[in-house]
Design an enzyme around this catalytic site. Structure first.
Site, PDB file in Angstrom:
ATOM      1  N   HIS A  90       0.879  -1.108   0.016  1.00 49.84           N
ATOM      2  CA  HIS A  90       0.183   0.137   0.135  1.00 49.84           C
ATOM      3  C   HIS A  90       0.843   1.441  -0.163  1.00 49.84           C
ATOM      4  CE1 HIS A  90      -2.888   2.863   1.740  1.00 49.84           C
ATOM      5  NE2 HIS A  90      -3.942   1.908   1.576  1.00 49.84           N
ATOM      6  N   GLN A 123      -4.332  -5.095   6.958  1.00 53.93           N
ATOM      7  CA  GLN A 123      -5.376  -6.121   6.331  1.00 53.93           C
ATOM      8  C   GLN A 123      -5.278  -7.406   7.147  1.00 53.93           C
ATOM      9  OE1 GLN A 123      -7.690  -5.106   4.584  1.00 53.93           O
ATOM     10  NE2 GLN A 123      -6.958  -3.156   3.991  1.00 53.93           N
ATOM     11  N   CYS A 140      -4.662   2.314  -3.741  1.00 54.72           N
ATOM     12  CA  CYS A 140      -3.173   2.950  -3.065  1.00 54.72           C
ATOM     13  C   CYS A 140      -2.427   1.945  -3.157  1.00 54.72           C
ATOM     14  CB  CYS A 140      -3.612   3.250  -1.629  1.00 54.72           C
ATOM     15  SG  CYS A 140      -4.767   4.333  -1.314  1.00 54.72           S
ATOM     16  N   LYS A 180     -10.535  -0.589  10.598  1.00 61.62           N
ATOM     17  CA  LYS A 180     -10.838  -1.769   9.729  1.00 61.62           C
ATOM     18  C   LYS A 180     -11.237  -3.037  10.382  1.00 61.62           C
ATOM     19  CE  LYS A 180      -7.260   0.017   6.468  1.00 61.62           C
ATOM     20  NZ  LYS A 180      -7.918   0.160   5.294  1.00 61.62           N
ATOM     21  N   ASP A 210       3.202  -4.362   8.044  1.00 63.00           N
ATOM     22  CA  ASP A 210       2.163  -3.449   7.975  1.00 63.00           C
ATOM     23  C   ASP A 210       0.927  -4.512   7.938  1.00 63.00           C
ATOM     24  OD1 ASP A 210      -0.695  -2.565   6.978  1.00 63.00           O
ATOM     25  OD2 ASP A 210       0.442  -1.626   5.139  1.00 63.00           O
TER      26      ASP A 210
HETATM   27  N1  PLP Z   1      -2.028  -0.697   4.557  1.00 61.86           N
HETATM   28  C1  PLP Z   1      -2.661  -1.534   3.871  1.00 61.86           C
HETATM   29  C2  PLP Z   1      -2.551  -2.651   3.614  1.00 61.86           C
HETATM   30  C3  PLP Z   1      -4.244  -0.885   3.777  1.00 61.86           C
HETATM   31  O1  PLP Z   1      -4.795  -1.706   3.248  1.00 61.86           O
HETATM   32  C4  PLP Z   1      -4.437   0.363   4.485  1.00 61.86           C
HETATM   33  C5  PLP Z   1      -5.501   1.038   4.262  1.00 61.86           C
HETATM   34  O2  PLP Z   1      -6.522   0.439   3.414  1.00 61.86           O
HETATM   35  C6  PLP Z   1      -3.350   1.098   5.094  1.00 61.86           C
HETATM   36  C7  PLP Z   1      -2.003   0.332   4.911  1.00 61.86           C
HETATM   37  C8  PLP Z   1      -3.463   2.480   5.518  1.00 61.86           C
HETATM   38  O3  PLP Z   1      -4.431   2.395   6.496  1.00 61.86           O
HETATM   39  P1  PLP Z   1      -4.821   3.861   7.391  1.00 61.86           P
HETATM   40  O4  PLP Z   1      -5.440   4.707   6.194  1.00 61.86           O
HETATM   41  O5  PLP Z   1      -5.988   3.214   8.210  1.00 61.86           O
HETATM   42  O6  PLP Z   1      -3.802   4.531   7.951  1.00 61.86           O
END
Ligand code: PLP
Length: 406
Positions: A121, A201, A362, A224, A198
């Site tokens: 992401h 998900q 993203c 999430k 990260d």
């Molecule tokens: N990393 C992953 C794999 C994501 O899917 C997302 C959000 O869709 C994020 C990071 C970013 O999360 P946040 O916008 O809650 O900081």
């Protein structure tokens, strides 16, 4: 077996209609809906407990501090962190990764290498690129195999004497691929690199035990996982939290401030400058209680069953392409139908009441490596039903002629 009908009563929003049709919410990877129990907890914090934390001697402030600190202990227990001082509250996964890239980044020197993967992401790409501009670090990228799993041979081949950090997603938000964190972390540690994961998900879908995974940092977002909107968690191994400098400066994170020099608090407060979002942090406890009361393993089995069923049925549609078919993937289906543009598919599904995600999610470098601009993405949560999947499939069939397919 989950009693989905009963569970859905916790989500009035799922009763909503769009364009006069029942709304089928399949954008859970972007954000899940929030059960009444969590909404009530937020309301209760505002109505009965609001005060600034860590500052007041009066009872209300002490109660608020107690609620915030007990949320920290609750998170520690939820992810099996060795200590509550390793749990840092952030605004979300994005801020957690920015914190690590920025603070850990100060220990890096020009030419030091950071390994990322092509399925990241943007939240796990851009913070490292900002660091690259500041520090002259080198970013290396692990490619994927045709089924969307990570090319682990390539991963191992990217390490050199200069590899300092490896940062990758536990689960891809596009492909659903679940990366083998434990093996990757063990290999990276053998090579002396710090491991950042990260977990945005992953945490909503299966049990996370940070000690078992063996990484050094693990970031995720409450919104999430049926929790409140504006907070996240960064777990960090104590040795690293002691080594890296603070991220932001301000109140809460200091021991003593003077113009001749300032000393910092111990972790976690060292990384929590300013007034924290106490209301949402306290309400997060309710979201974790909620997940535990259902059982994450039941949630996982239910979501997986929906995904398997939807995938099998979707594959019968002519021209259907599904991106990400790695074994054991998370409940996310990214797809394209024939030559139809993902926006057209998404907009037509919306008119039939089905909310799916469209675009690059993203993850533009991943899209580039797949040779596409974007996909349509359906993602599942505990409250989705087989009837909803059937309605989604029926809607897909209905729009095929409009998309020039079939
Ligand atoms: N990393 C992953 C794999 C994501 O899917 C997302 C959000 O869709 C994020 C990071 C970013 O999360 P946040 O916008 O809650 O900081």
């Amino acid at each position: 077996m989950l009693d989905i009908k009963a569970l859905r009563r916790q989500y009035p929003i799922l009763e909503r209609k769009v364009y006069g049709k029942p709304m089928i919410y399949l954008d859970n990877s972007a954000t899940t809906q929030t059960p009444l129990q969590v909404v009530d907890a937020i309301r209760d914090m505002y109505l009965s407990h609001k005060a600034n934390v860590h500052r007041g001697v009066f009872l209300l402030a002490q109660e608020a501090t107690e609620l915030l600190e007990s949320a920290r202990t609750r998170v520690q227990r939820y992810i099996n962190a060795p200590s509550r001082e390793e749990v840092i509250f952030t605004r979300g996964t994005t801020e957690g990764i920015n914190l690590v890239a920025s603070s850990l980044g100060q220990l890096l020197t020009p030419g030091d290498e950071v390994i990322l993967t092509v399925m990241e992401h943007h939240a796990n790409i851009v913070p490292w690129q900002l660091l690259q501009a500041r520090k002259g670090i080198v970013i290396k990228v692990v490619p994927i195999l045709p089924d969307g799993s990570l090319d682990l041979d390539a991963f191992r081949s990217l390490f050199t004497q200069r590899t300092r950090v490896v940062s990758f997603c536990h689960v891809s938000n596009v492909l659903g691929t679940v990366n083998p964190v434990k093996e990757m972390a063990a290999y990276a540690h053998e090579k002396g690199a710090c491991v950042v994961v990260d977990g945005a998900q992953a945490v909503p879908h299966f049990k996370i035990d940070v000690q078992e995974l063996g990484a050094d940092f693990y970031a995720f977002s409450a919104h999430k996982m049926y929790g409140p909107q504006g907070i996240g968690i960064l777990w960090g191994r104590r040795e690293w939290l002691d080594r890296i400098p603070p991220y932001q400066g301000g109140g809460e994170m200091i021991k003593h401030v003077s113009f001749s020099g300032t000393t910092f608090e111990e972790p976690p407060l060292k990384f929590e400058a300013g007034t924290p979002d106490f209301v949402d942090i306290a309400a997060l406890t309710s979201a974790l209680d909620y997940i535990d009361s259902i059982g994450i393993e039941h949630i996982e089995a239910h979501e997986n069953e929906l995904m398997q069923y939807a995938t099998a049925e979707m594959m019968k549609i002519p021209g259907m392409r599904i991106f990400g078919t790695a074994p054991g993937k998370a409940p996310v289906i990214s797809f394209l139908v024939g030559d139809a543009h993902h926006y057209d598919t998404g907009m037509l599904l919306d008119k039939l009441g089905v909310a799916v995600r469209t675009g690059h999610h993203c993850a533009q470098p991943l899209m580039e490596s797949l040779g596409i601009e974007g996909t349509v993405r359906a993602s599942f949560a505990l409250y989705n039903t087989r009837a909803e999947v059937n309605a989604f499939l029926a809607a897909l069939h209905r729009i095929l002629p409009l998309l020039g397919v079939g």
